[in-house]
Write a protein that holds these residues in place. Sequence first.
Motif, PDB file in Angstrom:
ATOM      1  N   THR A 249      50.223  42.131  51.295  1.00  0.00           N
ATOM      2  CA  THR A 249      50.518  41.819  49.893  1.00  0.00           C
ATOM      3  C   THR A 249      49.851  42.862  48.998  1.00  0.00           C
ATOM      4  OG1 THR A 249      50.577  39.464  50.394  1.00  0.00           O
ATOM      5  CG2 THR A 249      50.272  40.075  48.072  1.00  0.00           C
ATOM      6  N   ASP A 250      50.610  43.388  48.052  1.00  0.00           N
ATOM      7  CA  ASP A 250      50.046  44.337  47.085  1.00  0.00           C
ATOM      8  C   ASP A 250      49.840  43.624  45.752  1.00  0.00           C
ATOM      9  OD1 ASP A 250      50.083  46.397  48.895  1.00  0.00           O
ATOM     10  OD2 ASP A 250      52.093  47.068  48.320  1.00  0.00           O
ATOM     11  N   LEU A 251      48.621  43.633  45.310  1.00  0.00           N
ATOM     12  CA  LEU A 251      48.306  42.993  44.020  1.00  0.00           C
ATOM     13  C   LEU A 251      47.929  44.106  43.025  1.00  0.00           C
ATOM     14  CD1 LEU A 251      47.775  40.419  42.336  1.00  0.00           C
ATOM     15  CD2 LEU A 251      45.428  40.441  43.230  1.00  0.00           C
ATOM     16  N   LEU A 252      48.849  44.388  42.123  1.00  0.00           N
ATOM     17  CA  LEU A 252      48.613  45.415  41.102  1.00  0.00           C
ATOM     18  C   LEU A 252      47.879  44.766  39.930  1.00  0.00           C
ATOM     19  CD1 LEU A 252      48.980  48.193  39.755  1.00  0.00           C
ATOM     20  CD2 LEU A 252      51.232  47.380  38.944  1.00  0.00           C
ATOM     21  N   ILE A 253      46.722  45.329  39.615  1.00  0.00           N
ATOM     22  CA  ILE A 253      45.912  44.769  38.527  1.00  0.00           C
ATOM     23  C   ILE A 253      45.895  45.757  37.367  1.00  0.00           C
ATOM     24  CG2 ILE A 253      43.594  44.051  37.832  1.00  0.00           C
ATOM     25  CD1 ILE A 253      43.215  42.976  40.637  1.00  0.00           C
ATOM     26  N   ASP A 254      46.408  45.303  36.242  1.00  0.00           N
ATOM     27  CA  ASP A 254      46.412  46.098  35.015  1.00  0.00           C
ATOM     28  C   ASP A 254      45.045  45.903  34.358  1.00  0.00           C
ATOM     29  OD1 ASP A 254      46.704  47.265  32.588  1.00  0.00           O
ATOM     30  OD2 ASP A 254      48.632  46.327  32.120  1.00  0.00           O
ATOM     31  N   ALA A 255      44.095  46.744  34.751  1.00  0.00           N
ATOM     32  CA  ALA A 255      42.708  46.572  34.316  1.00  0.00           C
ATOM     33  C   ALA A 255      42.576  46.766  32.804  1.00  0.00           C
ATOM     34  CB  ALA A 255      41.810  47.543  35.068  1.00  0.00           C
ATOM     35  N   ALA A 256      43.352  47.672  32.270  1.00  0.00           N
ATOM     36  CA  ALA A 256      43.265  47.919  30.824  1.00  0.00           C
ATOM     37  C   ALA A 256      43.590  46.649  30.053  1.00  0.00           C
ATOM     38  CB  ALA A 256      44.209  49.047  30.438  1.00  0.00           C
ATOM     39  N   THR A 257      44.620  45.975  30.505  1.00  0.00           N
ATOM     40  CA  THR A 257      45.019  44.739  29.812  1.00  0.00           C
ATOM     41  C   THR A 257      44.015  43.620  30.074  1.00  0.00           C
ATOM     42  OG1 THR A 257      47.319  45.373  30.051  1.00  0.00           O
ATOM     43  CG2 THR A 257      46.868  43.053  29.547  1.00  0.00           C
ATOM     44  N   GLU A 258      43.646  43.455  31.369  1.00  0.00           N
ATOM     45  CA  GLU A 258      42.729  42.366  31.722  1.00  0.00           C
ATOM     46  C   GLU A 258      41.390  42.520  31.000  1.00  0.00           C
ATOM     47  OE1 GLU A 258      43.263  39.675  33.508  1.00  0.00           O
ATOM     48  OE2 GLU A 258      45.346  40.228  33.911  1.00  0.00           O
ATOM     49  N   CYS A 259      40.905  43.750  30.917  1.00  0.00           N
ATOM     50  CA  CYS A 259      39.580  43.974  30.347  1.00  0.00           C
ATOM     51  C   CYS A 259      39.590  43.911  28.806  1.00  0.00           C
ATOM     52  CB  CYS A 259      39.027  45.324  30.812  1.00  0.00           C
ATOM     53  SG  CYS A 259      38.516  45.296  32.541  1.00  0.00           S
ATOM     54  N   SER A 260      40.761  43.943  28.251  1.00  0.00           N
ATOM     55  CA  SER A 260      40.802  43.823  26.789  1.00  0.00           C
ATOM     56  C   SER A 260      40.399  42.411  26.349  1.00  0.00           C
ATOM     57  CB  SER A 260      42.207  44.157  26.278  1.00  0.00           C
ATOM     58  OG  SER A 260      43.132  43.200  26.769  1.00  0.00           O
ATOM     59  N   SER A 261      40.531  41.474  27.256  1.00  0.00           N
ATOM     60  CA  SER A 261      40.192  40.099  26.878  1.00  0.00           C
ATOM     61  C   SER A 261      39.151  39.470  27.805  1.00  0.00           C
ATOM     62  CB  SER A 261      41.457  39.233  26.877  1.00  0.00           C
ATOM     63  OG  SER A 261      42.097  39.319  28.142  1.00  0.00           O
ATOM     64  N   ASN A 262      38.703  40.186  28.841  1.00  0.00           N
ATOM     65  CA  ASN A 262      37.711  39.648  29.763  1.00  0.00           C
ATOM     66  C   ASN A 262      36.617  40.676  30.034  1.00  0.00           C
ATOM     67  OD1 ASN A 262      39.144  37.086  30.625  1.00  0.00           O
ATOM     68  ND2 ASN A 262      40.685  38.627  31.186  1.00  0.00           N
ATOM     69  N   GLU A 263      35.476  40.171  30.471  1.00  0.00           N
ATOM     70  CA  GLU A 263      34.388  41.082  30.838  1.00  0.00           C
ATOM     71  C   GLU A 263      34.411  41.401  32.324  1.00  0.00           C
ATOM     72  OE1 GLU A 263      30.756  39.363  29.550  1.00  0.00           O
ATOM     73  OE2 GLU A 263      31.155  39.732  27.424  1.00  0.00           O
ATOM     74  N   VAL A 264      35.000  40.506  33.103  1.00  0.00           N
ATOM     75  CA  VAL A 264      35.036  40.673  34.559  1.00  0.00           C
ATOM     76  C   VAL A 264      36.415  40.234  35.054  1.00  0.00           C
ATOM     77  CG1 VAL A 264      34.001  39.983  36.756  1.00  0.00           C
ATOM     78  CG2 VAL A 264      32.554  40.167  34.723  1.00  0.00           C
ATOM     79  N   ILE A 265      36.907  40.933  36.064  1.00  0.00           N
ATOM     80  CA  ILE A 265      38.163  40.531  36.708  1.00  0.00           C
ATOM     81  C   ILE A 265      37.810  39.856  38.033  1.00  0.00           C
ATOM     82  CG2 ILE A 265      40.341  41.342  37.677  1.00  0.00           C
ATOM     83  CD1 ILE A 265      40.023  43.840  35.839  1.00  0.00           C
ATOM     84  N   TYR A 266      38.289  38.655  38.215  1.00  0.00           N
ATOM     85  CA  TYR A 266      38.022  37.905  39.454  1.00  0.00           C
ATOM     86  C   TYR A 266      39.313  37.823  40.275  1.00  0.00           C
ATOM     87  CZ  TYR A 266      33.824  36.370  36.975  1.00  0.00           C
ATOM     88  OH  TYR A 266      32.639  36.337  36.295  1.00  0.00           O
ATOM     89  N   VAL A 267      39.185  38.003  41.599  1.00  0.00           N
ATOM     90  CA  VAL A 267      40.356  37.958  42.475  1.00  0.00           C
ATOM     91  C   VAL A 267      40.093  36.949  43.593  1.00  0.00           C
ATOM     92  CG1 VAL A 267      41.806  39.264  44.086  1.00  0.00           C
ATOM     93  CG2 VAL A 267      40.960  40.355  41.995  1.00  0.00           C
ATOM     94  N   ASP A 268      41.091  36.114  43.817  1.00  0.00           N
ATOM     95  CA  ASP A 268      41.013  35.148  44.923  1.00  0.00           C
ATOM     96  C   ASP A 268      42.138  35.473  45.897  1.00  0.00           C
ATOM     97  OD1 ASP A 268      40.870  33.061  46.647  1.00  0.00           O
ATOM     98  OD2 ASP A 268      41.073  31.473  45.145  1.00  0.00           O
ATOM     99  N   PHE A 269      41.791  35.865  47.117  1.00  0.00           N
ATOM    100  CA  PHE A 269      42.816  36.243  48.096  1.00  0.00           C
ATOM    101  C   PHE A 269      43.648  35.045  48.547  1.00  0.00           C
ATOM    102  CE2 PHE A 269      39.596  39.685  48.952  1.00  0.00           C
ATOM    103  CZ  PHE A 269      40.357  40.720  48.430  1.00  0.00           C
ATOM    104  N   ASP A 270      43.043  33.852  48.495  1.00  0.00           N
ATOM    105  CA  ASP A 270      43.785  32.662  48.930  1.00  0.00           C
ATOM    106  C   ASP A 270      45.023  32.431  48.071  1.00  0.00           C
ATOM    107  OD1 ASP A 270      42.289  31.953  51.082  1.00  0.00           O
ATOM    108  OD2 ASP A 270      40.882  30.741  49.912  1.00  0.00           O
ATOM    109  N   VAL A 271      44.888  32.704  46.781  1.00  0.00           N
ATOM    110  CA  VAL A 271      46.021  32.435  45.881  1.00  0.00           C
ATOM    111  C   VAL A 271      46.731  33.734  45.482  1.00  0.00           C
ATOM    112  CG1 VAL A 271      45.014  30.301  44.987  1.00  0.00           C
ATOM    113  CG2 VAL A 271      44.540  32.474  43.827  1.00  0.00           C
ATOM    114  N   ASN A 272      46.288  34.826  46.079  1.00  0.00           N
ATOM    115  CA  ASN A 272      46.947  36.128  45.875  1.00  0.00           C
ATOM    116  C   ASN A 272      46.956  36.547  44.403  1.00  0.00           C
ATOM    117  OD1 ASN A 272      47.489  35.734  48.525  1.00  0.00           O
ATOM    118  ND2 ASN A 272      49.697  35.443  48.287  1.00  0.00           N
ATOM    119  N   ASN A 273      45.903  36.250  43.683  1.00  0.00           N
ATOM    120  CA  ASN A 273      46.022  36.541  42.255  1.00  0.00           C
ATOM    121  C   ASN A 273      44.652  36.629  41.588  1.00  0.00           C
ATOM    122  OD1 ASN A 273      47.371  37.044  39.868  1.00  0.00           O
ATOM    123  ND2 ASN A 273      48.795  35.324  40.156  1.00  0.00           N
ATOM    124  N   ILE A 274      44.738  37.015  40.306  1.00  0.00           N
ATOM    125  CA  ILE A 274      43.544  37.018  39.456  1.00  0.00           C
ATOM    126  C   ILE A 274      43.237  35.572  39.074  1.00  0.00           C
ATOM    127  CG2 ILE A 274      42.645  37.731  37.209  1.00  0.00           C
ATOM    128  CD1 ILE A 274      44.505  40.178  37.417  1.00  0.00           C
TER     129      ILE A 274
END
Lengths: 688, 367
Positions: free
Chosen positions: B223-248
């Motif tokens: 599974t490829d999970l593309l994370i748009d860090a620029a967008t995520e970090c505009s509203s969060n201080e940390v990006i969390y990833v859970d492999f069980d649910v395949n998502n942020i």
Amino acid sequence: MNNNDSQLDLIMKSTLPSYIKTSIVLYFTCFNLTSLAEVIHQASDNHLEHIVVSGTRTPKLLSNSPVSIQVIDQETIQILTQGTLAGALNYIPGVVISRNVKGGYNIQMQGFDGDHVLVLINSQPLISPAGSAVDLDQINANEIEQIEVLRGAASVMYGSSAMGGVINIITKDYDENQATISTQISHYADAISGEPLSYTTRVNASISSDDWDYKISLLHIDDAGFDYEPSTIKQDASGMEKSFINLSTKTDSLNLLSNNKVTAEVKYQYLHEDKSRPVSVVPGQDSIISYLSEVEQNQVDFSLSTAVFNNEQHEIQQGSWQLNARYINHKETSGQSNSIRDTDINLAEINGQYISSRKELEIVSGGVIHFDNLEQIKPAAGTIEIDDESRQNIDAFIQANWIEPNYQILAGMRSQYDSDFGFHSAASVSTLNKFGDKENQWQWRNGFGQGYRVPSLKERFYIFDHSNLGYMVLGSVDLKAEEANTINTTLSYNTEVFKSSSWFNQAQLNVEVNAHYAKTKNFIETIRDAEKSAETQLDISVYQNVARATIQGLDFSFDLTFNEWSGQINYSYLDARNEDGQRLTGRPYHQLKTNVTYHNYEHQLDVLFYLVYQSNEAYQSSYSQVLNNHWFNANININQTINEQLSWNLGINNLLNEHKDADANSLNAFDSRPVSSRNLTLGMNYQF
Amino acid sequence: MNKKFTLAACLSAALGLTACGSSSDSTEKTIIEPEAGLIYGPFTTGSIGEPTFAYLDLDTLSMIELTEEQANTSTEWDIAFKRTGIFLNNNDSDDEISPVGLYFTNNNSDFIVDGSAVVDKFVNATADGELDDFIAVTSVDVPADDQFSTDETNGILDDFYNYDPATHQVTAAADHYYIVNSDTTITKFSISALTQAGYGMSDFTISFANQLSGATEFDTVTTDLLIDAATECSSNEVIYVDFDVNNIVTSGDAWDIKIPCLDDSTGADFTLTLADDATARQDFTNSYDGIPVASISYYGFKSDQYTINAIASAPWYKYSLEGNNKIWSQYGVYLVKNANGVFKLQITSYYDIDGNSGNYSFRVEAL
């Protein structure tokens, strides 16, 4: 000689077939006797076919027992050992004896280890110092009248945990006013320097006064131990001092009931044991670490019973009862000198039974209330390994024996309520078929039994913390009870041979083949817990249930008895595997036990020579190499009675001095041979 | 990325311990006069149930009493002992003193042959008998500074990118796989692509395959999970990833790894951090198709931060050589270098005279 003795003598001198002789003798033997021990004692004295009680709790000729039983009688035990039971059990066919790390001895039967073999004294259980298996080196052989060995879960009488079988030790009855004193010295081939001799001393005395009998038995063993490599600090067997004091009294004349005399008996046993064995220097220091053990055990038995036999009708009483109580306290301080632990074990049990007998049907019913308590601490470290844990169970059982001339059916059911595991029931069924004629007697015994064992307190609550050395062993409160179904089938053939031979005297031939099969569920073993190990970065083993295991085997016995000579060959094959097809460790594929005995009536001389051979024992894969996986053990024992007062004995145990290699542990090598040393014994016995 | 952490922090992470005891700044010293061949000790490292550190200051050849909290920042001690572990001080100091280094002289290599312990050598060796080995090591034997090893603390998820010092370009190290054991799921992943934006990443792709509970191998489909860090970090201080649910996910969820955002919120930092309740191992050779759960403890899974002790490359003891669970010293002579000099060290025993374990005795001398 009383009237009964005269009749017995006549019968024995008659030309009647032996099985008729023995049956008639049993009849007369039972006459005027009230206790099972008395029956056994009398039969033994008259050198008749053995009478056994363990399968049904009623006395039966061995050939009439619906379950297969092996018997070791008092004479054989006396020849084999002057000390503890451990010295005699290796003689018993199909029994595997192993020496544990504490220097004690544990047993294995039909592939089941000591946790699944019940060792009983007079049908009541014993303390198991390791928390599970009984130490056979803490049983005084001096007190034994007869050992009865039941294979498999054939009887519900003793609890369903006896998946591998039952060893029931019947203690001696009271003799009339007499006293004996015995002493024995012995020497190990690998004796410790400056400690060449070991000593065993025993004193027995019986007194009858009015309606009461009294008995005292003292046994003291001072064993020097042995050492294969004198140049190293490590010793291979502990120096040991062990003392037993047995006191008992009995009366047959209590008038508690209007129509029946009641027998009351009180027994007390005190055991003190001290062991010390250097195991290592303290690495980097000049001091020595020793294995130390000090045991103090007190046991009190009390029983009330009515006579098993009706003296007027010459048959088993239509109704008789028995009530037994046992309390044992076992205090032990043991371990390596830098890691001593204190253990306190208590056992209390009350059991009662009622025997109802009709012409063709015997029914034994009864109940048991049992209590176990275990506490184990390490005072120096301030750690609690088992925190004063207890369990109780209440059992009820019923067993019916339908008896016809040519067949018997024995069926029983035992139900248990355990304080932690609730209700459970287990059943067993055994059959005996007799066929053939008086010259070719065949007996076919079949047994099916359900086994059930709740985990011991140690298996549930143990915390063995060696995290400083990188490992721990933990009990598990989540353990389930073990279950097993066992099947035994035994075919015996008995005949007289060489009747017309000019070469040999007439002899009795007995051939027996036994096959057994067991399926177990939730077997309890210590298994490495990967998750806990990863979490703690320690090597953590936890008592866990093994889903399934299969144990199957074959026993073959060939027994030839002449007037003065007898010989026996026994071979056992065993295959025990878990659900993945891997062999269960500690179990040999092959075991051969053979013996030759000679009795010279003129000189009152007994000679017993026996061999034990074991091979292909399953071992753990963690060993880096195998030094030995098959071994012989030869033993010879001689007893002679010089006159009514004096007798002497001589023995050489482990004639070939076969023993585990001294370097096996340091090489991480597997060596199946026992920790043993050739032992020469010489003893005298004087009867007042 | 700052790869330097305090020793105590590393130990706490590795051993799951927390600092305890007094917060007093005062320390107490027991001065031991140096003497050739003198054996110091035994010094306790606590009981089985409550192991503690024993701290040695080489400059004064004295044991120092410190709380673990004090030791976290102290540069006064050089070597710490705790049960069988020996730790070197790698704390920062105001004077920027180099961390303590260790070099093994391998003076008694005959104790080990073909990688196996020679049992007789270990078991029969005594402190007196090995004194000559200790004396024989002199200043002549001191190697160049770069031969000394230090205790190093690393992140288990380090090195997920390639850095070109010539161009200062950062690219994904797509063949650097990591295997994470978290929440009953084992996951194999790599950062298969990233877009550099200044000092951070504007986006990155996590390629992963799960080995779900009960399975013996990772899913064959990645599974490829593309994370748009620029967008995520505009509203969060940390990006969390859970492999069980395949998502942020959020910080309150059962996340497996996290990536901090840059202070200016323009993207994500070049840092992967493992959850506290998870462990991981690196698989840079892409050798594993699955991990047998029953034997996972043999696969070297580690926490987010782990310390490689210098002494691990030349262990000072062997265990249970006679099958009796004893620790036997190899009597090897180690050279220990601190800011003020080089010292030789020989551990003579792990026991006190009564045989209680965790009690160190040693020879130590300045060169």
